[in-house]
Design a protein around this motif. Structure first.
Motif, mmCIF file in Angstrom:
data_model
loop_
_atom_site.group_PDB
_atom_site.id
_atom_site.type_symbol
_atom_site.label_atom_id
_atom_site.label_comp_id
_atom_site.label_asym_id
_atom_site.label_seq_id
_atom_site.Cartn_x
_atom_site.Cartn_y
_atom_site.Cartn_z
ATOM 1 N N CYS A 97 5.504 3.401 1.933
ATOM 2 C CA CYS A 97 4.969 2.151 1.422
ATOM 3 C C CYS A 97 4.809 1.189 2.594
ATOM 4 O O CYS A 97 5.674 1.130 3.479
ATOM 5 C CB CYS A 97 5.884 1.555 0.335
ATOM 6 N N TYR A 154 0.862 -1.180 0.000
ATOM 7 C CA TYR A 154 0.000 0.000 0.000
ATOM 8 C C TYR A 154 0.902 1.235 0.000
ATOM 9 O O TYR A 154 2.027 1.210 0.522
ATOM 10 C CB TYR A 154 -0.910 0.028 1.226
ATOM 11 N N LYS A 199 1.328 -3.069 -7.838
ATOM 12 C CA LYS A 199 1.339 -2.016 -6.819
ATOM 13 C C LYS A 199 2.664 -1.931 -6.079
ATOM 14 O O LYS A 199 2.773 -1.204 -5.087
ATOM 15 C CB LYS A 199 0.185 -2.181 -5.823
#
Length: 1204
Positions: free
Chosen positions: A342, A305, A324
């Motif tokens: 991150c 993420y 991602k």
């Protein structure tokens, strides 16, 4: 009365001629741009402007010629010069460098010779004329590079299931950088996922490995796009194993250090494989793509993420790549600086990494300097404003020279990023360069100041006609130029009636706007431009047209499936405009279906289908406006009826010919049944019974609603007709043929085609043509009138009439003379129209004259250039095809090769008077001659001309042998090069050792005199492989090398020892002894097996009871007897080191059936007289007294071990 119209509105406008004119007006500063009108620029002086140049960072392909672009315009046309690495680049001194005519573009010819690396450097172009000098950017020229991977040995990787892994790529550094991808041996891309993915650095990351990852062909490829090459890394082998699948034996033999990064394969929280640590820093330039990467390992596979601390990610510029794991932000600016985080998560936890991003900026324009065109005495400014991070430094140059050291100009004043001009004169004209630079780059802009004194000129074409729809705005152009800037006035009518400012608007560019044009606005308008140097005027015309309107619109319709529907669309328009009616369905084109038909006012849809429902739009377009109207069609199901039978139509019948004229006839027929599918068209065919009996040809097609056709006919044809009908199902059978109709004969209406005149001999002219066919003859008695005369003479036409043939030969003609030729058709009725004359030539003969003034320029050792004078055109006596050079080698300069070499031929097309002879032998004597060639053949040869080629580099030595190897020396023998290409000066020998892993040792160089063909190398290492590189040299340089490998002999002592060992192993007696021992062991094993399987009680039991030992227990506790023999343990794998110990002792756990337990070993329990075996067997037998047999004797392996 005359009224001057002052500007109310400032806006740009394009004139009718399409020429943009931009005027810059200020309160105290007046500047104008010169319109790019060809007529204006033809006689208008203008400083140079760079129009095209190569990029600043120019990476070239080393396999192609180097082209460095520099194009500029100006009046007079500019001249060009170049600097390289800051100094003048004299292109005249380099034969490989040329400049394109009328341009500054350099072309460096490295394909014939030379290397791209020689021309690396920083280039700058200067374009100069009498008004100033413009300069290009600094163009950094570098050749692209695609290096090979360094040689490496990759060990196989063994991993436990679930471990993480990084497969390194580490591609060679190329220019530009390579594109990395991973594939297998079959050139298939390796699949990637959230678990397996490629990083930005090209490495392949595994968050955790699975058994299906096992393969031996993980291959990293580097693609260098500039040179279109792909380099391949050595394949990497990966094996993924599960510890549970290993038995104890394998596990004992593998230590943890034999695993790649051995870790537990249990589930674990994430950790980052890249980047390392908790924080990192990233710097990017403004406008680039920011790429941030986080790749984590863990089990199960982590999910990534991204967030931005104290901010949000830009929605339209943020993209996620690589599952991602990569965050990309396009067109970054200083606002994108900050901390990005991150986060890697799985079921067991989370980990985060913070990347601090700083956005810097190379210089970028805020206000770039613009060209100034001023009048004498006017004022103006040049502004150069740029920004960047760090703040760029602004520096000015004039005509390519720093302004601080340039000639002083009293009309200019420098104020930082601005130059202020006041009271300029023609001497103030110059080109200024603004340079804005910081550590990340630079900007360079050229802007000229051109001081002109020009009377007004109007650029809009005279008498331009403007057509405008009523009640719409009208814009009348008056593009102008002058210096000082002219004032513009408009008048209407020939009597000069003034325009009123409350009705009209005058724009800055001279355009007159009529906001609402009416019918009375029609008329002639005059534009007048004035300045202190003169006046110019121009007339344009305005017409006002009525608008286009739809007076009858299509209406909403509901129809049944299979029926017909019609939409009406009537249009009213200006009588001088012709509208085009277009129908649309659902804002798209009508379906390409014959069911849709249109005429002037209607759209008809036949056999309506469900898909035909929708919105139908009628659009009327003229050159000035358009109008449209729409209607909806809804399709409903029809009333149920019996299903019709669909088929092709029945053939038409009752054909009748009427109105029979010489060249036309009317055909009438009756249609057959359409079989429930409307007839869409009729096809008419004809038969010519006179010329092509039995063949039917297409005549015409008519609509399915017609039953009559007017047919055009040709003369002298016996016609019959037939008709076929066609519907959506297909085409009917042909009708019966009509009656025959023979048309009257007439003169031919066309002449033969493909007329040519070409001689086959020096004294003839062969005239050929494509004859007419019978249908084209138009009558009987077809013949041809052939006419000819010399083109350049005053002779009359000579004619002859020939039969229906396709060739005629004229004899007795002079050699290769142009003729005019005509071929005219005629028949019994008359002649065809007069044909056009075509040009031909009589036959060619061999050329008469040899080329003169033949001379040779030797370019290098393998290339020569030959020049000659052209022969007189009249001596060619034919079509000049070119010149042919015969050349041959007379003898070698080294006098080693005197054998005859056959002549070689090169032909040069057309009128060329020079040519290159490639592929010559260096250091050789050649001779040549030149001949002219025409269509007949070659002319006489010129006088032989000899020339000599200089020395070159030699070929490789003819052979290289290594003889007489000894312990520390090798002798080399060789033959000289077959092509020395000069006088040999010496030989070069290089050699180096090669170890057992094929790695090369240090390289040794050695020079050998040219008269030697044998050389001995001493003091070498014994039993060592050497690689030799050998080549010859002339005074020009080194030739091609020849390589060879050889090994010195081994040490004699070691060799003797090895020989003795081999000799013993291969002796017959030794092999026989080993076979006898093996047979004896086999017999013993069989006896033991039989005796142990008998079971029962034995006398030994009492002895064991009497001498009980706690370490030696019976095998069965219940009855004191031996248990049944079992060989189950014999099938277990042998453990490491299971051979019998040296002291002949055997541990109990080594075998449950060990005879040591029964007292047979060294430590066994004997009775007093040592007769243990006799009591054991129940009878006395001779046995060896020594207890030296292993308890593992039943195993053949242990039996062999006991003999060692």
């Amino acid at each position: 009365m005359q009224l001057k119209i002052m500007p109310k509105k400032k806006q740009k406008h394009l004139s009718a001629g399409g020429v943009p004119l931009i005027l810059f007006l200020c309160q105290m500063i007046s500047a104008l741009d010169v319109p790019l009108d060809p007529k204006l620029l033809h006689d208008l002086v203008q400083p140079p402007t760079i129009t095209h140049q190569s990029p600043k960072d120019y990476i070239i392909d080393p396999r192609e010629n180097i082209v460095i672009q520099c194009e500029a315009k100006g009046k007079p046309p500019p001249s060009f010069s170049w600097t390289r690495n800051g100094t003048h680049f004299d292109i005249d001194k380099d034969p490989l460098v040329t400049m394109k005519p009328g341009s500054g573009t350099l072309v460096i010819n490295i394909m014939s010779e030379g290397k791209a690396e020689t021309y690396e450097g920083v280039y700058q172009c200067t374009a100069r004329n009498e008004r100033g000098a413009a300069v290009s950017n600094n163009i950094v020229v570098r050749p692209s590079r695609s290096p090979l991977w360094t040689k490496e040995r990759l060990e196989p990787i063994i991993l436990r299931n679930g471990q993480s892994l990084v497969l390194p790529c580490r591609p060679p550094i190329g220019l530009p950088p390579a594109i990395i991808f991973w594939m297998d041996n079959s050139f298939q891309r390796l699949p990637q996922s959230e678990r397996v993915s490629q990083g930005l650095n090209g490495d392949l990351y595994f968050s955790n490995v699975l058994p299906e990852d096992t393969r031996e062909d993980y291959i990293c490829y580097a693609r260098f796009n500039h040179t279109q090459t792909i380099q391949q890394k050595q394949p990497i082998s990966l094996k993924v194993i599960s510890v549970d699948e290993l038995n104890d034996t394998i596990a004992a033999n593998l230590s943890d250090t034999e695993f790649y990064g051995a870790k537990s394969s249990k589930e674990r929280p994430p950790t980052f494989l890249t980047p390392e640590g908790n924080e990192s820093h990233k710097e990017e330039l403004r406008g680039n793509v920011l790429s941030l990467e986080c790749i984590a390992e863990g089990l199960p596979t982590p999910i990534i993420y991204w967030i931005k601390e104290d901010g949000t990610l830009p929605a339209n510029r943020t993209f996620y790549r690589n599952f991602k794991k990569t965050l990309q932000i396009t067109h970054v600016s200083e606002a994108d600086s900050g901390n990005y985080q991150c986060i890697a998560k799985n079921a067991l936890g989370a980990v985060h990494h913070t990347i601090s991003v700083t956005v810097k900026a190379a210089p970028y324009w805020i206000v770039a300097p613009q060209n100034l065109v001023l009048s004498p005495g006017e004022n103006g400014t040049l502004i150069c404003r740029a920004n960047g991070n760090p703040k760029p430094r602004i520096s000015w140059l004039t005509n390519g020279v720093p302004i601080e050291i340039a000639l002083d100009d009293p009309s200019r004043k420098i104020d930082g990023d601005t130059i202020i001009f006041s009271n300029v004169q023609e001497s103030s004209s110059a080109v200024y360069q603004c340079n804005a630079s910081n550590k990340y780059g630079y900007l360079l802009a050229n802007a000229f100041v051109n001081v002109l004194a020009e009377p007004p000129r109007i650029l809009t074409p005279a008498n331009t006609l403007y057509q405008v729809i009523a009640n719409r705005p009208a814009l009348l152009d008056c593009a102008f130029f002058g210096s000082p800037m002219p004032a513009i006035e408009w008048f209407k009518g020939t009597k000069g009636s003034a325009l009123h400012e409350d009705i009209y608007v005058l724009h800055d560019n001279g355009t007159l706007e009529i906001p609402v044009a009416q019918k009375d606005s029609t008329g002639t308008y005059t534009c007048v431009a004035r300045n202190k140097l003169g006046m110019a005027k121009n007339e344009v015309h305005l017409e006002i047209k009525d608008p286009t309107r739809i007076i009858k619109q299509p209406e909403y319709a509901v129809v049944q499936r299979g029926s017909k529907v019609s939409f009406e669309c009537r249009v009213k328009h200006d009588h001088t405009l012709i509208p085009t009616i277009m129908w649309l369905k659902d804002n798209g084109e009508l379906p390409n279906d014959e069911r849709f038909s249109t005429d002037k006012d209607h759209l008809v849809v036949s056999d309506v289908k469900d898909d035909d429902g929708g919105t139908y739009t009628c659009t009327a377009n003229t050159t000035l406006d358009s109008a449209s109207a729409s209607a909806l069609l809804r399709v409903v199901a029809p009333t149920p009826t019996p299903a019709p039978i669909y088929d092709v139509p029945n053939p038409p019948f009752d054909l009748e010919l009427t109105n029979q004229l010489d060249k036309s006839v009317q055909l009438t027929w009756t249609p057959g049944d359409d079989n429930n599918s409307p007839i869409t068209k009729f096809i008419i065919e004809y038969e010519d019974a006179m010329h092509d009996a039995g063949l039917w040809h297409h005549q015409a097609e008519v609509s399915g609603t017609q039953t009559t056709a007017q047919l055009k006919l040709s003369p002298y044809v016996n016609y019959s007709f037939r008709v076929m009908a066609e519907n959506s199902i297909g085409r009917s059978m042909p009708s019966e043929a009509s009656e025959q109709y023979l048309t009257k004969a007439a003169e031919p209406d066309q002449n033969p085609t493909a007329v040519e005149g070409l001689g086959t001999e020096p004294d003839n002219l062969v005239i050929t043509w494509k004859p007419l066919n019978g249908f084209q003859s138009n009558g009987p008695g077809l013949q041809y009138k052939v006419s000819w005369r010399q083109k350049d003479g005053d002779d009359e036409w000579t004619s002859v009439v020939v039969a229906n043939v396709s060739k005629y030969i004229v004899s007795g003609t002079p050699t290769f003379v142009p003729y005019l030729i005509k071929v005219q058709a005629l028949n019994d009725v008359g002649f065809a129209p007069e044909p056009a004359a075509v040009m031909g030539h009589s036959g060619e003969d061999l050329p008469m004259v040899a080329p003169g003034n033949v001379h040779v320029n030797v370019v290098n050792s393998t290339l020569a250039e030959v020049h000659w004078d052209p022969v007189p055109p009249k001596s060619v006596r034919g079509h000049l095809q070119g010149y042919r050079i015969y050349y041959w080698k007379t003898q070698s300069s080294s006098k080693r090769n005197r054998r005859h070499i056959e002549k070689k031929i090169l032909t040069f097309q057309g009128t060329k008077t020079h040519g290159m002879l490639p592929g010559l032998q260096p250091y050789s004597h050649y001779a040549l001659n030149v001949r002219v060639v025409n269509g007949k053949g070659e002319g006489p040869a010129s006088t032989d001309r000899g020339f000599h080629t200089p020395e070159g580099v030699p070929s490789a030595p003819s052979s290289l042998k290594i003889v007489n190897p000894t312990l520390d020396s090798l002798t080399l023998e060789w033959d000289p090069p077959s092509h020395p290409n000069g006088i040999l000066t010496e030989y070069i020998l290089k050699y180096q050792p090669i170890n057992s892993t094929h790695e090369l040792g240090p390289l040794v160089d050695l020079k050998i005199p040219a008269n030697k063909t044998r050389w001995t190398l001493k003091n070498l290492n014994f039993s060592t492989r050497y690689k030799f590189y050998f080549y010859a040299q002339t005074s020009v340089g080194s030739g091609s090398q020849i390589t060879e490998e050889a090994i010195t002999t081994v040490d004699e002592g070691k060799k003797a020892m090895a020989s003795r060992q081999v000799d013993i192993a291969t002796q017959g007696w030794f092999i026989g002894l080993m076979c006898a021992v093996a047979l004896l062991i086999l017999i013993l094993l069989i006896v033991c097996f039989i005796r142990r399987n008998k079971g029962g009680k034995y006398p030994v039991k009492e002895k064991e009871d009497a001498h009980a030992d706690p370490e030696i227990q019976p095998m069965k506790e219940d009855d004191g007897t031996f248990g049944e023999y079992s060989d189950a343990e014999d099938h277990k794998p042998l453990k490491k080191g299971s051979r019998t110990p040296s002291d002949r002792t055997v541990k109990k756990e080594d075998s449950d059936d060990s005879l040591v337990d029964y007292g047979e070993g060294v430590n066994g329990q004997f009775n007093e007289d040592g007769s243990f075996i006799g009591q054991y067997s129940g009878k006395k037998e001779k046995e060896p007294a020594e207890g030296n047999e292993s308890s593992e004797a039943p195993s053949p392996v242990n039996a062999m071990n006991s003999l060692v």
